[in-house]
Design a protein around this motif. Structure first.
Motif, mmCIF file in Angstrom:
data_model
loop_
_atom_site.group_PDB
_atom_site.id
_atom_site.type_symbol
_atom_site.label_atom_id
_atom_site.label_comp_id
_atom_site.label_asym_id
_atom_site.label_seq_id
_atom_site.Cartn_x
_atom_site.Cartn_y
_atom_site.Cartn_z
ATOM 1 N N THR A 61 0.849 -1.194 0.000
ATOM 2 C CA THR A 61 0.000 0.000 0.000
ATOM 3 C C THR A 61 0.879 1.237 0.000
ATOM 4 O O THR A 61 1.769 1.369 0.825
ATOM 5 C CB THR A 61 -0.890 0.050 1.241
ATOM 6 N N PRO A 62 0.625 2.158 -0.903
ATOM 7 C CA PRO A 62 1.487 3.331 -1.017
ATOM 8 C C PRO A 62 1.255 4.298 0.132
ATOM 9 O O PRO A 62 0.205 4.304 0.754
ATOM 10 C CB PRO A 62 1.046 3.944 -2.331
ATOM 11 N N GLY A 63 2.247 5.126 0.370
ATOM 12 C CA GLY A 63 2.129 6.134 1.412
ATOM 13 C C GLY A 63 1.221 7.267 0.989
ATOM 14 O O GLY A 63 0.120 7.431 1.491
ATOM 15 N N PRO A 64 1.657 8.094 0.046
ATOM 16 C CA PRO A 64 0.896 9.310 -0.242
ATOM 17 C C PRO A 64 -0.283 9.060 -1.145
ATOM 18 O O PRO A 64 -0.515 9.786 -2.073
ATOM 19 C CB PRO A 64 1.929 10.202 -0.915
ATOM 20 N N CYS A 65 -1.056 8.004 -0.922
ATOM 21 C CA CYS A 65 -2.195 7.866 -1.812
ATOM 22 C C CYS A 65 -3.459 8.437 -1.212
ATOM 23 O O CYS A 65 -4.544 7.967 -1.475
ATOM 24 C CB CYS A 65 -2.381 6.473 -2.346
ATOM 25 N N SER A 66 -3.284 9.483 -0.425
ATOM 26 C CA SER A 66 -4.458 10.256 -0.091
ATOM 27 C C SER A 66 -4.980 10.890 -1.365
ATOM 28 O O SER A 66 -6.119 11.317 -1.437
ATOM 29 C CB SER A 66 -4.099 11.332 0.917
ATOM 30 N N LEU A 67 -4.134 10.965 -2.392
ATOM 31 C CA LEU A 67 -4.609 11.482 -3.661
ATOM 32 C C LEU A 67 -5.592 10.509 -4.294
ATOM 33 O O LEU A 67 -6.499 10.921 -5.007
ATOM 34 C CB LEU A 67 -3.432 11.762 -4.605
ATOM 35 N N GLY A 68 -5.404 9.218 -4.033
ATOM 36 C CA GLY A 68 -6.399 8.248 -4.496
ATOM 37 C C GLY A 68 -7.739 8.530 -3.852
ATOM 38 O O GLY A 68 -8.790 8.483 -4.491
ATOM 39 N N LEU A 69 -7.676 8.861 -2.554
ATOM 40 C CA LEU A 69 -8.900 9.188 -1.825
ATOM 41 C C LEU A 69 -9.550 10.434 -2.400
ATOM 42 O O LEU A 69 -10.779 10.517 -2.521
ATOM 43 C CB LEU A 69 -8.542 9.412 -0.354
ATOM 44 N N LEU A 70 -8.724 11.406 -2.801
ATOM 45 C CA LEU A 70 -9.261 12.621 -3.395
ATOM 46 C C LEU A 70 -10.028 12.285 -4.670
ATOM 47 O O LEU A 70 -11.149 12.749 -4.880
ATOM 48 C CB LEU A 70 -8.117 13.600 -3.694
ATOM 49 N N ALA A 71 -9.416 11.458 -5.528
ATOM 50 C CA ALA A 71 -10.083 11.095 -6.772
ATOM 51 C C ALA A 71 -11.396 10.389 -6.476
ATOM 52 O O ALA A 71 -12.422 10.618 -7.122
ATOM 53 C CB ALA A 71 -9.169 10.200 -7.612
ATOM 54 N N ARG A 72 -11.379 9.527 -5.455
ATOM 55 C CA ARG A 72 -12.582 8.777 -5.109
ATOM 56 C C ARG A 72 -13.672 9.703 -4.626
ATOM 57 O O ARG A 72 -14.846 9.563 -4.975
ATOM 58 C CB ARG A 72 -12.225 7.766 -4.024
ATOM 59 N N ARG A 73 -13.273 10.676 -3.787
ATOM 60 C CA ARG A 73 -14.277 11.598 -3.237
ATOM 61 C C ARG A 73 -14.855 12.466 -4.348
ATOM 62 O O ARG A 73 -16.041 12.784 -4.344
ATOM 63 C CB ARG A 73 -13.636 12.469 -2.166
ATOM 64 N N ARG A 74 -14.014 12.871 -5.273
ATOM 65 C CA ARG A 74 -14.502 13.687 -6.361
ATOM 66 C C ARG A 74 -15.528 12.911 -7.171
ATOM 67 O O ARG A 74 -16.582 13.445 -7.553
ATOM 68 C CB ARG A 74 -13.341 14.124 -7.237
ATOM 69 N N ALA A 75 -15.254 11.630 -7.414
ATOM 70 C CA ALA A 75 -16.228 10.802 -8.116
ATOM 71 C C ALA A 75 -17.506 10.668 -7.292
ATOM 72 O O ALA A 75 -18.612 10.688 -7.841
ATOM 73 C CB ALA A 75 -15.635 9.419 -8.395
ATOM 74 N N ALA A 76 -17.349 10.566 -5.971
ATOM 75 C CA ALA A 76 -18.525 10.447 -5.101
ATOM 76 C C ALA A 76 -19.412 11.678 -5.248
ATOM 77 O O ALA A 76 -20.636 11.579 -5.310
ATOM 78 C CB ALA A 76 -18.083 10.292 -3.653
ATOM 79 N N VAL A 77 -18.770 12.860 -5.315
ATOM 80 C CA VAL A 77 -19.550 14.086 -5.449
ATOM 81 C C VAL A 77 -20.327 14.083 -6.759
ATOM 82 O O VAL A 77 -21.455 14.553 -6.844
ATOM 83 C CB VAL A 77 -18.623 15.314 -5.358
ATOM 84 N N GLN A 78 -19.713 13.498 -7.809
ATOM 85 C CA GLN A 78 -20.435 13.430 -9.075
ATOM 86 C C GLN A 78 -21.557 12.407 -9.025
ATOM 87 O O GLN A 78 -22.566 12.547 -9.707
ATOM 88 C CB GLN A 78 -19.466 13.047 -10.194
ATOM 89 N N LEU A 79 -21.381 11.379 -8.219
ATOM 90 C CA LEU A 79 -22.384 10.329 -8.191
ATOM 91 C C LEU A 79 -23.591 10.685 -7.336
ATOM 92 O O LEU A 79 -24.727 10.480 -7.733
ATOM 93 C CB LEU A 79 -21.772 9.039 -7.632
ATOM 94 N N LEU A 80 -23.299 11.178 -6.125
ATOM 95 C CA LEU A 80 -24.393 11.382 -5.186
ATOM 96 C C LEU A 80 -25.278 12.505 -5.700
ATOM 97 O O LEU A 80 -24.818 13.611 -5.917
ATOM 98 C CB LEU A 80 -23.843 11.718 -3.800
ATOM 99 N N PRO A 81 -26.545 12.216 -5.852
ATOM 100 C CA PRO A 81 -27.403 13.202 -6.473
ATOM 101 C C PRO A 81 -27.695 14.348 -5.516
ATOM 102 O O PRO A 81 -27.791 14.140 -4.308
ATOM 103 C CB PRO A 81 -28.675 12.421 -6.794
ATOM 104 N N PRO A 82 -27.862 15.558 -6.039
ATOM 105 C CA PRO A 82 -28.214 16.670 -5.172
ATOM 106 C C PRO A 82 -29.649 16.505 -4.711
ATOM 107 O O PRO A 82 -30.394 15.735 -5.306
ATOM 108 C CB PRO A 82 -28.070 17.890 -6.081
ATOM 109 N N PRO A 83 -30.010 17.172 -3.634
ATOM 110 C CA PRO A 83 -31.382 17.047 -3.167
ATOM 111 C C PRO A 83 -32.364 17.474 -4.256
ATOM 112 O O PRO A 83 -32.055 18.359 -5.043
ATOM 113 C CB PRO A 83 -31.466 18.008 -1.979
ATOM 114 N N PRO A 84 -33.518 16.866 -4.314
ATOM 115 C CA PRO A 84 -34.435 17.119 -5.420
ATOM 116 C C PRO A 84 -34.917 18.568 -5.504
ATOM 117 O O PRO A 84 -35.085 19.100 -6.577
ATOM 118 C CB PRO A 84 -35.609 16.178 -5.146
ATOM 119 N N SER A 85 -35.102 19.224 -4.362
ATOM 120 C CA SER A 85 -35.538 20.612 -4.435
ATOM 121 C C SER A 85 -34.305 21.481 -4.559
ATOM 122 O O SER A 85 -33.417 21.423 -3.734
ATOM 123 C CB SER A 85 -36.300 20.976 -3.167
ATOM 124 N N SER A 86 -34.248 22.283 -5.600
ATOM 125 C CA SER A 86 -33.017 23.036 -5.842
ATOM 126 C C SER A 86 -32.815 24.134 -4.818
ATOM 127 O O SER A 86 -31.714 24.423 -4.408
ATOM 128 C CB SER A 86 -33.010 23.622 -7.247
#
Lengths: 560, 359
Positions: B114-139
């Motif tokens: 397991t690499p040390g500085p792969c908090s960047l992997g976590l960053l990429a994952r979180r960014r994808a999560a933000v794209q996936l999780l839908p915003p609340p239906p009422s704008s």
């Protein structure tokens, strides 16, 4: 370059086609398809990386000419990027493809493309399509996209959880701002993110969410994926969330039970305390306090017992599970608890109540009496021709198996007490090991058991015994013994070795010589750890039998 | 110690260079050194985090650095990411150095699973999560107090930045450097956030008795109220309902806001030809149209009783000062009171019109 053949060209083409397909449509079906393929895709990417890491960039392009297309398309698919460790593997592959000395414009362009792809993944240049100001603002504060996204995910999860909980107030379903379809979509989109710790509150809110419809609101792929991840221990969920999952999705409950079963069978447990630990760890005993769950788990155990033909290991598992379940039930202080006998509704209730009394809860002086009571009831059920069917007989026996510690007590009492009820105890042991429908068969087994027992009792007070003496006592004239009778005889022999004055001297020898030779190590081991567990639970420490058991177990573990 | 301070002073320069074209002369060893510096600064952060004096000294030295976003002690801790991401986005970096950067930043060190500085992997994952999780239906959120996740995030980051500042620094250093109108929205969000955290343990005691000047919210508020131009821009930009919600929690803001509305109202002139109140010149930053003014006061009427009373009292006062006319067209305050009374009468007589009036 021996790794070259590890990634067949066929699967590369397959995944490229898939990536193209997924990029073209954003329908629910295509998204479900992505979620289904995520684990295999991750494996495939790992294989690619293993090949790539030994090559330089030119060789890599020669080997996988279309790899740019594949990686590019996958990096723009948030399902893939969000899943487990796929994003790391994608980035590693991209790093491998970057050439440190580009020789021509093509390589320069490739480098530039790799960098922009990485920047896209890490958001270090553009910050979301419509939030042009965000990046500047955050940079002006001196934070990076890492800080921003870490907080943003938590905030989004918080707002989604608030919405989901807001729909349910005091158990009523208010038509809030969230529709059931929306919840279904949210559950589907969470599938890649299950192992992301920030998302756990959302998972729990989803699992405990009950929509207005009677059908399941959450997507079944989601429920399956959560269950799988939980069983592999990659995620920690609250007990109420897991209970909710198992109640609403039967396949998950079945998988969880089978998983526990496999763990118990395959792990080399050296004591019943360990077995109890594993069982409690699975959260199933607590969940089984819910009668629907108990019924399902019981069915699965019943099938296991039938399939293995009544293997003693399975019987031990059932007993330990029942014990953990009863303990969990007693600890449960919910107001509307079911009484324990309600979990065995189709059985003779007085028998159930009698069996629910565990030997450890009674003083040893009352054991004989209680055993007689149990045996009388069982006999009455078995021999009552009017209502008895084969199924009834099996059910009664299965019920008794749950509480099979009483059979161990019976064997011990046979050898230790001066009671005249050896008939009763022998009957009970015979029933435990061979619940035959046929009265003749039963009588025959009893007769054989009686014979062995009588001979053993004659040797009971001898202080010097030899292995051959014991063998002679245990053997049969015809040597054609039923397997169930053999189990019974072995149980008697082990008890004899532990509790008689002459037996303990030759115990070691007898076991290694005779029993191991007949390939019954597992069974003997099982009997010994049950005895050890019983002694531990009763707090007996210094008696000779206790020490003996531990020594024998040591030897067996050593030779294994 | 002096060496330490000198080293720390180099950080702003290093960050500035990493974003500029000067990196085109970097070769792999130079890059390695830069990354090493990053790790060293992070190490310093870890060592001196619990020592306030050293922290203050180091923070001061950092601020002496080149112009740009003012840095604080906290930046030392984030140095590897700041540097790494800045270099990654810098196209001027030559391929050889870039290759080295990628290896150190993203790849697992050889021999380790397991690499040390792969908090960047976590960053990429979180960014994808933000794209996936839908915003609340009422704008639009149902209440102004509910913050949308992106805005809430910016407010939280601003808050922690302000909290990172050493004593006596004040928020000006940070706030002044932040871009334009956006900062006001974020500040409003921050004030809402802080208040939400406050409510936890302080029932009974009045606001005045609380921490004088302690806590970023108070500092931010005094910064806002300190400059009339700033306050004016703040109130101009944000919707009336949000300002009323804030005024309910921060009474000083309420008073200043009312005063501002007064000055805006006073600039309106009645145009007899058109029969309505208009602003004397074309609408600028400092002006409010009649309709907007009316809407803002209506927000006060919808607010908590205390604010409602304060606004009404203020309006009555102004009306009296103007001559206490009852006729339209002579004093803007009379007209406002008339409009408001009309609305309230409608409200009291037919409650279902409430929804209409809230449009």
């Amino acid at each position: 370059m021996a790794q070259d053949t590890a990634v067949p060209k066929l699967s590369f083409q397959y995944w490229l086609n898939k990536a193209v397909e997924w990029g073209q449509t954003t329908t629910l079906e295509s998204q479900q398809d992505v979620c289904l393929h995520l684990p295999k895709l991750q494996e495939f990417l790992q294989q690619i990386y293993e090949s790539l890491k030994h090559m330089n960039s030119t060789t890599a392009i020669q080997r996988f000419p279309l790899i740019g297309q594949l990686l590019g398309r996958l990096c723009w698919n948030p399902f893939v990027v969000g899943y487990d460790e796929s994003q790391k593997t994608l980035m590693w592959c991209l790093c491998c493809l970057y050439s440190k000395e580009p020789q021509n414009p093509v390589e320069l362009k490739a480098n530039s493309w790799i960098l922009s792809l990485l920047c896209h993944l890490l958001s270090s240049s553009e910050w979301g399509a419509n939030k042009v100001g965000t990046g500047t603002f955050i940079s002006a504060l001196g934070y990076t996209s890492a800080d921003y996204y870490s907080k943003l995910v938590k905030n989004i999860v918080l707002s989604l959880v608030t919405e989901l909980k807001g729909n349910q107030f005091n158990g009523l379903n208010i038509q809030g701002r969230v529709s059931d379809d929306h919840v279904n979509v949210v559950s589907l989109f969470c599938i890649p993110l299950i192992t992301l710790p920030d998302v756990t509150p959302l998972l729990e809110a989803l699992l405990t969410y009950h929509g207005g419809r009677s059908q399941e609101v959450l997507s079944s792929e989601f429920l399956e994926a959560v269950n799988e991840t939980f069983l592999k221990k990659k995620i920690a969920l609250s007990e109420s969330a897991i209970l909710s999952l198992w109640l609403r999705h039967l396949p998950s409950l079945e998988k969880a039970t089978l998983h526990l079963f496999e763990r118990l069978i395959s792990s080399q447990t050296s004591s019943l305390e360990e077995v109890a630990c594993i069982i409690k760890d699975s959260l199933l005993p607590k969940a089984a306090c819910h009668p629907a769950i108990f019924r399902i788990v019981d069915e699965i155990f019943k099938n296991a017992l039938l399939e293995t033909g009544g293997a003693p290991e399975v019987m031990t598992i059932i007993q330990m599970f029942t014990r953990c379940f009863v303990q969990a039930h007693q600890k449960d202080n919910k107001q509307h608890k079911f009484p324990l006998k309600a979990y065995f509704p189709h059985q003779h209730q007085p028998l159930v109540i009698a069996l629910l009394k565990h030997p450890f809860d009674l003083s040893a002086t009352l054991w004989s009496q209680h055993l007689k009571y149990i045996t009388d009831m069982l006999k009455a059920i078995i021999e009552d021709k009017s209502i008895r069917t084969y199924a009834d007989l099996f059910e009664s026996w299965f019920l008794f198996v749950h509480f099979g510690e009483w059979a161990d007590i019976a064997a011990e009492q046979l050898l230790k007490s001066e009671d005249e009820s050896s008939d009763t105890f022998l009957w009970l042991l015979a029933f435990y090991y061979s619940p035959h429908n046929d009265k003749e068969k039963r009588t025959q087994i009893l007769v054989e058991a009686r014979a062995v027992y009588d001979r053993l009792m004659m040797l009971f007070s001898c202080t010097t015994l030899s292995v051959t003496d014991l063998q002679a006592a245990a053997s049969t004239k015809t040597d054609k013994r039923q397997p169930c009778t053999k189990h019974l005889v072995r149980h008697l022999l082990i008890s004899f070795l532990l509790f008689s004055s002459g037996g303990h001297k030759i115990a070691q020898e007898f076991i290694s010589h005779v029993i191991l030779a007949s390939n019954t190590t597992n069974e003997v081991f099982g009997l010994l750890i049950r005895t050890a567990y019983r002694f531990n639970q009763l707090g007996l420490k210094n008696q000779r039998a206790v020490k003996q058991v531990n020594e024998l177990l040591q030897e067996l573990r050593f030779t294994d | 110690m002096e060496t330490l301070l000198w080293q720390v002073e180099q950080l702003p320069g290093l960050l500035a260079v990493s974003r500029s074209g000067q990196v085109r002369d970097w070769d792999p060893p130079t890059l390695d050194r830069a990354l090493q510096w990053g790790r060293y600064f992070q190490h310093l952060h870890g060592r001196f985090r619990a020592q306030p004096r050293l922290r203050a000294a180091l923070g001061q030295r950092l601020r002496r650095g080149q112009p740009g976003p003012p840095l604080g002690f906290g930046h030392l801790g984030r140095c590897p990411e700041l540097l790494g991401l800045a270099l990654l986005g810098n196209r001027a970096l030559p391929p050889a150095a870039c290759h080295r950067l990628l290896r150190s930043l993203l790849l697992p060190p050889s021999g380790q699973a397991t690499p040390g500085p792969c908090s960047l992997g976590l960053l990429a994952r979180r960014r994808a999560a933000v794209q996936l999780l839908p915003p609340p239906p009422s704008s639009a959120p149902a209440r102004p107090e509910e913050l949308e996740p992106p805005l809430r995030t910016e407010a939280q980051l601003l808050l922690s930045r302000l909290q990172e500042d050493e004593e006596g620094q004040g928020p000006e250093g940070v706030l002044e450097k932040l871009p334009g109108p956006r900062v006001y929205r974020v500040l409003a969000a921050l004030l809402l956030l802080e208040q939400a955290g406050d409510n936890a343990g302080r029932e009974g005691a009045s606001w005045a008795e609380h921490r004088e000047g302690a806590g970023p919210a108070a500092a931010v508020l005094s910064w806002l109220l300190g400059d009339p131009g700033r306050l004016s821009a703040f109130c101009r930009l944000l919707p009336g309902s949000l300002l009323v919600a804030l005024s309910a929690r921060y009474p000083q803001l309420g008073t200043s806001y009312l005063r501002l509305l007064t000055s805006w109202g006073n600039r309106l002139r009645f145009d007899p030809l058109r029969g309505q109140w208009v602003s004397s010149r074309c609408l600028s930053e400092d002006e409010l149209s009649w309709e907007e003014l009316r809407e803002r006061f209506r927000c006060f009427m919808r607010g908590p009783a205390q604010l409602r009373e304060a606004a009404l009292a203020s309006l009555k006062n102004l009306k009296t000062q103007d001559g206490d006319f009852e006729v339209c067209g002579l004093s803007v305050w009379t007209d406002l009171l008339l409009e408001i009374a009309l609305t309230r009468n409608l409200l009291s007589s037919s409650p279902h019109l409430l929804c209409l009036c809230q449009l």
